[in-house]
Design an enzyme around this catalytic site. Structure first.
Site, PDB file in Angstrom:
ATOM      1  N   LYS A  51       0.789  -1.230   0.000  1.00 51.54           N
ATOM      2  CA  LYS A  51       0.000   0.000   0.000  1.00 51.54           C
ATOM      3  C   LYS A  51       0.828   1.290   0.000  1.00 51.54           C
ATOM      4  O   LYS A  51       0.341   2.340  -0.423  1.00 51.54           O
ATOM      5  CB  LYS A  51      -0.941   0.004   1.206  1.00 51.54           C
ATOM      6  CG  LYS A  51      -2.153  -0.910   1.073  1.00 51.54           C
ATOM      7  CD  LYS A  51      -3.177  -0.328   0.137  1.00 51.54           C
ATOM      8  CE  LYS A  51      -4.500  -1.054   0.206  1.00 51.54           C
ATOM      9  NZ  LYS A  51      -5.531  -0.420  -0.635  1.00 51.54           N
ATOM     10  N   SER A 305       0.336 -10.024  -0.482  1.00 42.67           N
ATOM     11  CA  SER A 305       0.137  -8.573  -0.415  1.00 42.67           C
ATOM     12  C   SER A 305       0.357  -7.942   0.955  1.00 42.67           C
ATOM     13  O   SER A 305       0.481  -6.720   1.050  1.00 42.67           O
ATOM     14  CB  SER A 305      -1.272  -8.218  -0.902  1.00 42.67           C
ATOM     15  OG  SER A 305      -2.254  -8.836  -0.084  1.00 42.67           O
TER      16      SER A 305
END
Length: 503
Positions: A51, A305
């Protein structure tokens, strides 16, 4: 294409804060699924998630005046850490609105980088609405977690790195979907250069907003979302991300909690890293896809992720991982209520490892046993159940029974009215294959077993709680039996917990 994402991604400014993460072969898992599965290790970023790419790419382009006013965002955690890091690097004030359900580890990580945390609402959407209002009041810039071209372009650098790192043929890239920023960026880059590569999104079955939206041809807002994979718990995907996914994504795969837990375990066994549930989504999807399509010897890539895992979730994940991998069969078996039945039943299970065994006396004729056994796959479990049925033992398969797995396995017990002269003992023995059977053999069948609880906790020692009916005139003989036992034991007959709930 409305926005030239190829140029946006090529010129994205992410490497002031982001690292080019490795693309690693998961060798053990690859062998099991008969394909080469590579993990894009975004969990290795300094905020343990991809992110920071999108957040920094958005914020580095803000004017000095906008930076001075500060930034605001809403996030379940990983985007918040990216914004906090970017603000720290750019000397900008950051306020993060987080749902009250956000894991504490993520809140602490955000605050540690100097950002102000405001908790509001039970879901991302409630936090999002509050953050927009707060940003307007403070004249601050709102940094969207996914529905912004600069954020999407930042995340798209993951796709750019994948094509640079893997020059050979790629069959499919599996990407977790929350709001859709990561998959939109990867798809925009990869499909522009290699349209033959499949881009496959993965969502939890209880947070499937992109799946439903693509099927409906319009953005669908879910009434509620499951929070196990909190990083993708989004009720409605973005406008721009929906447009890109509709144009570029080949398929969306849905996976359940057990499959996610199994994927977390798979990655741990290959990398010794514990991914968070949303971080393991793509691996679960890749496994399901390879099995469903019966493909072999293909190069598959899954985005690992994030790894912002709350430690207290590990117990639940460990317990459900075997079920998700279909390597544990959970059953209710009815056996005759008579001495020796336990041993005979365990002998029928053969060399299979018993992972749980719960029993409490309830009926003078029949005993109902809750048992879990390690198996290689569902076919082996079905074969075992058929074998027990042929031997006259009524068997109910509870492997897919959510209530049984979540609650009943912990509630088997209660008070037995017809049990007399019960003595309760706790035993320990070295836990290895066949150890439980050896323990049962050492007990013989002189005294009736009225209670039995065993659960394999993955420790060096197996721990068993056993209730036995010992008439007063046989106490001396029973003491001699205990002296002959090779295992450590404790008399729990006076334990207040036993007296309150079982005696």
């Amino acid at each position: 294409m409305k926005n030239d994402y190829l140029e946006r991604i090529l010129t994205a400014q992410v490497y002031d804060v982001a690292a080019e993460t490795p693309l690693e072969l998961a060798s053990n898992l690859s062998a099991r699924i008969h394909n080469q599965l590579f993990l894009k290790r975004e969990d290795m970023q300094q905020v343990f998630s991809f992110k920071l790419r999108g957040a920094y790419n958005k914020m580095v382009k803000l004017s000095p005046t906008m930076l001075k006013r500060g930034v605001v965002t809403a996030s379940a955690g990983n985007h918040a850490q990216g914004v906090a890091l970017a603000a720290q690097r750019l000397h900008c004030r950051a306020t993060i609105v987080m749902p009250v359900t956000t894991p504490q580890i993520k809140m602490q990580a955000v605050e540690a980088r100097g950002a102000i945390v405001i908790t509001h609402g039970d879901s991302y959407d409630e936090a999002y609405a509050h953050a927009l209002k707060f940003a307007a009041e403070k004249h601050a810039t709102f940094v969207h977690p996914y529905d912004d071209p600069d954020v999407i372009a930042g995340q798209g650098t993951v796709g750019m790195e994948i094509l640079r790192q893997r020059t050979g043929p790629i069959h499919s890239i599996f990407v977790p979907i929350g709001g859709g920023g990561l998959i939109s960026g990867i798809a925009a880059y990869v499909k522009r250069l290699h349209p033959e590569i499949k881009i496959i999104g993965v969502e939890p079955v209880d947070a499937d907003s992109m799946y439903r939206s693509l099927r409906a041809g319009r953005r669908i807002k879910l009434a509620q979302v499951g929070l196990f994979a909190d990083g993708v718990a989004v009720k409605q995907v973005g406008v721009e991300t929906f447009r890109l996914c509709r144009e570029l994504v080949d398929e969306i795969i849905l996976v359940d909690t057990d499959a996610i837990c199994a994927a977390i375990k798979d990655v741990f066994e290959d990398t010794r890293t514990v991914l968070e549930p949303s971080g393991a989504l793509s691996i679960a999807g890749a496994k399901l896809y390879a099995k469903r399509e019966n493909i072999r010897d293909k190069n598959l890539i899954a985005i690992a992720s994030g790894a912002n895992m709350n430690f207290d979730r590990l117990r639940h994940i460990s317990e459900r991982a075997e079920l998700g991998e279909q390597r544990e069969a959970v059953m209710a078996v009815t056996i005759p209520e008579q001495p020796g039945s336990f041993r005979k039943f365990c002998a029928m299970l053969g060399t299979k490892s018993i992972t749980e065994f719960n029993y409490r006396y309830a009926d003078p004729k029949e005993a109902h046993v809750f048992v879990a056994v390690s198996v290689r796959n569902r076919d082996e479990a079905a074969k075992l159940i058929r074998s027990l049925e042929r031997s006259g033992l009524r068997t109910e398969d509870l492997t897919d029974n959510e209530m049984a797995k979540l609650h009943i396995r912990h509630l088997v017990g209660g008070r037995a009215r017809d049990v007399k002269n019960e003595r309760l003992y706790r035993f320990e023995f070295p836990d290895r294959p066949g150890a439980l059977m050896k323990f049962l053999n050492s007990m013989g069948h002189r005294w009736n077993i009225s209670l039995f609880h065993y659960r394999n906790h993955g420790a060096d020692y197996g721990r068993v709680l056993v209730g036995m009916e010992v008439p007063p005139e046989e106490k001396a003989e029973f003491k001699e039996f205990l002296k002959r036992m090779e295992n450590h034991y404790w008399d729990e007959s006076s334990n207040p917990a036993y007296k309150l709930f079982l005696a």
